[in-house]
Write a protein that holds these residues in place. Structure first.
Motif, PDB file in Angstrom:
ATOM      1  N   ALA A  93     -30.353   7.893  30.750  1.00 29.12           N
ATOM      2  CA  ALA A  93     -30.975   7.166  29.647  1.00 29.12           C
ATOM      3  C   ALA A  93     -31.208   5.727  30.072  1.00 29.12           C
ATOM      4  CB  ALA A  93     -30.064   7.192  28.414  1.00 29.12           C
ATOM      5  N   PRO A  94     -32.115   5.027  29.415  1.00 30.11           N
ATOM      6  CA  PRO A  94     -32.266   3.601  29.702  1.00 30.11           C
ATOM      7  C   PRO A  94     -30.942   2.861  29.485  1.00 30.11           C
ATOM      8  CG  PRO A  94     -34.124   4.385  28.409  1.00 30.11           C
ATOM      9  CD  PRO A  94     -33.126   5.491  28.437  1.00 30.11           C
ATOM     10  N   ASP A  95     -30.671   1.905  30.346  1.00 32.03           N
ATOM     11  CA  ASP A  95     -29.453   1.100  30.211  1.00 32.03           C
ATOM     12  C   ASP A  95     -29.706  -0.178  29.423  1.00 32.03           C
ATOM     13  OD1 ASP A  95     -27.575   2.603  32.045  1.00 32.03           O
ATOM     14  OD2 ASP A  95     -29.240   2.218  33.416  1.00 32.03           O
ATOM     15  N   PHE A  96     -30.937  -0.652  29.473  1.00 26.82           N
ATOM     16  CA  PHE A  96     -31.315  -1.920  28.834  1.00 26.82           C
ATOM     17  C   PHE A  96     -32.631  -1.710  28.119  1.00 26.82           C
ATOM     18  CE2 PHE A  96     -34.130  -5.552  28.985  1.00 26.82           C
ATOM     19  CZ  PHE A  96     -33.370  -6.621  28.564  1.00 26.82           C
ATOM     20  N   VAL A  97     -32.711  -2.199  26.877  1.00 23.89           N
ATOM     21  CA  VAL A  97     -33.961  -2.132  26.109  1.00 23.89           C
ATOM     22  C   VAL A  97     -34.198  -3.469  25.428  1.00 23.89           C
ATOM     23  CG1 VAL A  97     -35.055  -1.177  24.031  1.00 23.89           C
ATOM     24  CG2 VAL A  97     -34.007   0.357  25.702  1.00 23.89           C
ATOM     25  N   LEU A  98     -35.441  -3.921  25.488  1.00 24.49           N
ATOM     26  CA  LEU A  98     -35.875  -5.121  24.760  1.00 24.49           C
ATOM     27  C   LEU A  98     -37.057  -4.739  23.890  1.00 24.49           C
ATOM     28  CD1 LEU A  98     -36.121  -8.213  24.176  1.00 24.49           C
ATOM     29  CD2 LEU A  98     -37.578  -8.334  26.215  1.00 24.49           C
ATOM     30  N   GLU A  99     -36.955  -5.015  22.598  1.00 19.74           N
ATOM     31  CA  GLU A  99     -38.063  -4.803  21.681  1.00 19.74           C
ATOM     32  C   GLU A  99     -38.590  -6.163  21.224  1.00 19.74           C
ATOM     33  OE1 GLU A  99     -39.595  -2.169  20.999  1.00 19.74           O
ATOM     34  OE2 GLU A  99     -38.241  -0.445  21.156  1.00 19.74           O
ATOM     35  N   VAL A 100     -39.901  -6.316  21.274  1.00 15.96           N
ATOM     36  CA  VAL A 100     -40.554  -7.526  20.766  1.00 15.96           C
ATOM     37  C   VAL A 100     -41.073  -7.194  19.375  1.00 15.96           C
ATOM     38  CG1 VAL A 100     -42.332  -9.258  21.160  1.00 15.96           C
ATOM     39  CG2 VAL A 100     -41.173  -8.198  23.116  1.00 15.96           C
ATOM     40  N   GLY A 101     -40.376  -7.688  18.375  1.00 11.42           N
ATOM     41  CA  GLY A 101     -40.691  -7.323  17.002  1.00 11.42           C
ATOM     42  C   GLY A 101     -41.809  -8.149  16.403  1.00 11.42           C
ATOM     43  N   SER A 102     -42.218  -7.735  15.213  1.00 14.73           N
ATOM     44  CA  SER A 102     -43.267  -8.434  14.473  1.00 14.73           C
ATOM     45  C   SER A 102     -42.969  -8.306  12.988  1.00 14.73           C
ATOM     46  CB  SER A 102     -44.639  -7.818  14.784  1.00 14.73           C
ATOM     47  OG  SER A 102     -44.697  -6.491  14.294  1.00 14.73           O
ATOM     48  N   ARG A 103     -43.819  -8.894  12.186  1.00 13.87           N
ATOM     49  CA  ARG A 103     -43.617  -8.821  10.740  1.00 13.87           C
ATOM     50  C   ARG A 103     -43.597  -7.368  10.263  1.00 13.87           C
ATOM     51  NH1 ARG A 103     -44.064 -12.805   7.223  1.00 13.87           N
ATOM     52  NH2 ARG A 103     -45.114 -14.114   8.787  1.00 13.87           N
ATOM     53  N   GLY A 104     -44.371  -6.514  10.928  1.00  8.73           N
ATOM     54  CA  GLY A 104     -44.464  -5.134  10.480  1.00  8.73           C
ATOM     55  C   GLY A 104     -43.442  -4.204  11.113  1.00  8.73           C
ATOM     56  N   THR A 105     -42.765  -4.647  12.182  1.00 12.73           N
ATOM     57  CA  THR A 105     -41.875  -3.719  12.898  1.00 12.73           C
ATOM     58  C   THR A 105     -40.419  -4.165  12.980  1.00 12.73           C
ATOM     59  OG1 THR A 105     -42.247  -4.750  15.080  1.00 12.73           O
ATOM     60  CG2 THR A 105     -43.819  -3.063  14.367  1.00 12.73           C
ATOM     61  N   TYR A 106     -40.120  -5.426  12.641  1.00 14.09           N
ATOM     62  CA  TYR A 106     -38.784  -5.907  12.944  1.00 14.09           C
ATOM     63  C   TYR A 106     -37.689  -5.176  12.151  1.00 14.09           C
ATOM     64  CZ  TYR A 106     -38.279  -8.800   8.682  1.00 14.09           C
ATOM     65  OH  TYR A 106     -38.148  -9.235   7.396  1.00 14.09           O
ATOM     66  N   ARG A 107     -38.008  -4.737  10.931  1.00 12.67           N
ATOM     67  CA  ARG A 107     -37.001  -3.993  10.162  1.00 12.67           C
ATOM     68  C   ARG A 107     -36.699  -2.648  10.834  1.00 12.67           C
ATOM     69  NH1 ARG A 107     -35.658  -6.375   5.553  1.00 12.67           N
ATOM     70  NH2 ARG A 107     -37.116  -7.861   4.593  1.00 12.67           N
ATOM     71  N   GLN A 108     -37.742  -2.013  11.346  1.00 14.26           N
ATOM     72  CA  GLN A 108     -37.543  -0.752  12.065  1.00 14.26           C
ATOM     73  C   GLN A 108     -36.738  -0.993  13.340  1.00 14.26           C
ATOM     74  OE1 GLN A 108     -40.781   2.314  12.546  1.00 14.26           O
ATOM     75  NE2 GLN A 108     -40.682   1.643  14.673  1.00 14.26           N
ATOM     76  N   ASP A 109     -37.024  -2.116  14.032  1.00 10.84           N
ATOM     77  CA  ASP A 109     -36.270  -2.442  15.249  1.00 10.84           C
ATOM     78  C   ASP A 109     -34.794  -2.668  14.934  1.00 10.84           C
ATOM     79  OD1 ASP A 109     -38.597  -2.329  16.759  1.00 10.84           O
ATOM     80  OD2 ASP A 109     -39.033  -4.449  16.479  1.00 10.84           O
ATOM     81  N   LEU A 110     -34.532  -3.285  13.794  1.00 14.83           N
ATOM     82  CA  LEU A 110     -33.157  -3.613  13.416  1.00 14.83           C
ATOM     83  C   LEU A 110     -32.398  -2.427  12.825  1.00 14.83           C
ATOM     84  CD1 LEU A 110     -33.567  -7.160  11.830  1.00 14.83           C
ATOM     85  CD2 LEU A 110     -32.138  -6.570  13.783  1.00 14.83           C
ATOM     86  N   GLU A 111     -33.118  -1.449  12.335  1.00  9.89           N
ATOM     87  CA  GLU A 111     -32.445  -0.342  11.655  1.00  9.89           C
ATOM     88  C   GLU A 111     -32.668   0.985  12.385  1.00  9.89           C
ATOM     89  OE1 GLU A 111     -33.960  -0.553   7.703  1.00  9.89           O
ATOM     90  OE2 GLU A 111     -33.120  -2.545   7.310  1.00  9.89           O
TER      91      GLU A 111
END
Length: 251
Positions: A93-111
């Motif tokens: 599996a990936p060991d490291f992940v970085l998500e660049v969030g936005s107004r429309g995606t940050y809640r999904q990234d956080l949850e």
């Protein structure tokens, strides 16, 4: 009658989820810069794979499920080019992940994505960066501890990554990676090229100025040599005139 041996059917995983790569130029450029920076950092290590915006299948057929991290790093697999990343085939599996969030995606990234990365993929470190001032807390990191994510605390305004051996923080207005051993910020290849081109340009300018100074010095030296010759000729003529005058006086 000899039986015909049939090959196993090839499983075709979708290579796109139909979603755009990035919402804005800033998102796209940041994702690209991070991927290229990490690719360069691991350029000499054949068993570290860096990618992003690639479907990572964490559930295989017959019920395939996937996520598409903006940036991810996998240790222990080859650097070969991939169209998708299937965990059951890679055994990793990936060991490291970085998500660049936005107004429309940050809640999904956080949850939702956070839960998937922890419970379904077992991603060791997960970071979220949200530009444009969408939320007050724009940058955060999590480390997997006994199956659950714990917050990574800031030290000197940076978040450490034990997976990468680097630190993440803001530098010159952008998210960058910091190398604690060299105490240097890692720059994307395009920035390194730009700086190299600037150094070449400055070197060419200095060489041109040095050549101009050499030409001026050469011209000044030639002028000085001509003046010296003129003085020597004038002196010779004066000495000859004195000799003539002395000869006349002696008659």
């Amino acid at each position: 009658m000899q039986k015909t041996i049939k090959s196993a059917p090839t499983i075709l995983y979708p290579e796109s989820d139909g979603k755009p790569m990035a919402e804005t130029d800033t998102h796209r450029d940041l994702i690209t810069d991070c991927i290229q920076t990490l690719e360069w950092h691991y350029r000499e290590e054949p068993d570290v794979y860096v990618s992003g915006n690639l479907l990572v299948y964490y559930e295989p057929y017959p019920n395939p499920r996937a996520v598409a991290p903006d940036v991810f790093v996998v240790h222990g697999v080859s650097k070969k080019q991939r169209r998708i990343f299937v965990m059951s085939e890679e055994n990793k599996a990936p060991d490291f992940v970085l998500e660049v969030g936005s107004r429309g995606t940050y809640r999904q990234d956080l949850e939702r994505k956070k839960n998937i990365y922890a419970a379904r993929l077992g991603v060791k470190e997960y970071y979220i960066y949200i530009p444009y001032g969408v939320v007050e807390e724009a940058f955060m990191g999590f480390r997997l501890v006994e199956g659950a994510y714990e917050r990574i605390e800031f030290v000197d305004d940076r978040l450490s990554s034990t997976v990468l051996g680097l630190e993440l923080g803001m530098h010159e207005g952008a998210l960058r990676f910091y190398h604690p051993q060299t105490q240097q910020w890692l720059r994307p290849p395009k920035e390194r090229v730009e700086r190299a081109e600037e150094r070449v340009e400055h070197a060419e300018e200095r060489a041109e100025h040095a050549e101009e100074r050499a030409e001026r010095a050469e011209a000044e030296a030639a002028q000085e040599a001509r003046a010296r010759r003129d003085m020597e000729e004038e002196l010779a003529e004066a000495l000859a005139e004195i000799q003539r005058l002395q000869a006349q006086l002696e008659r």
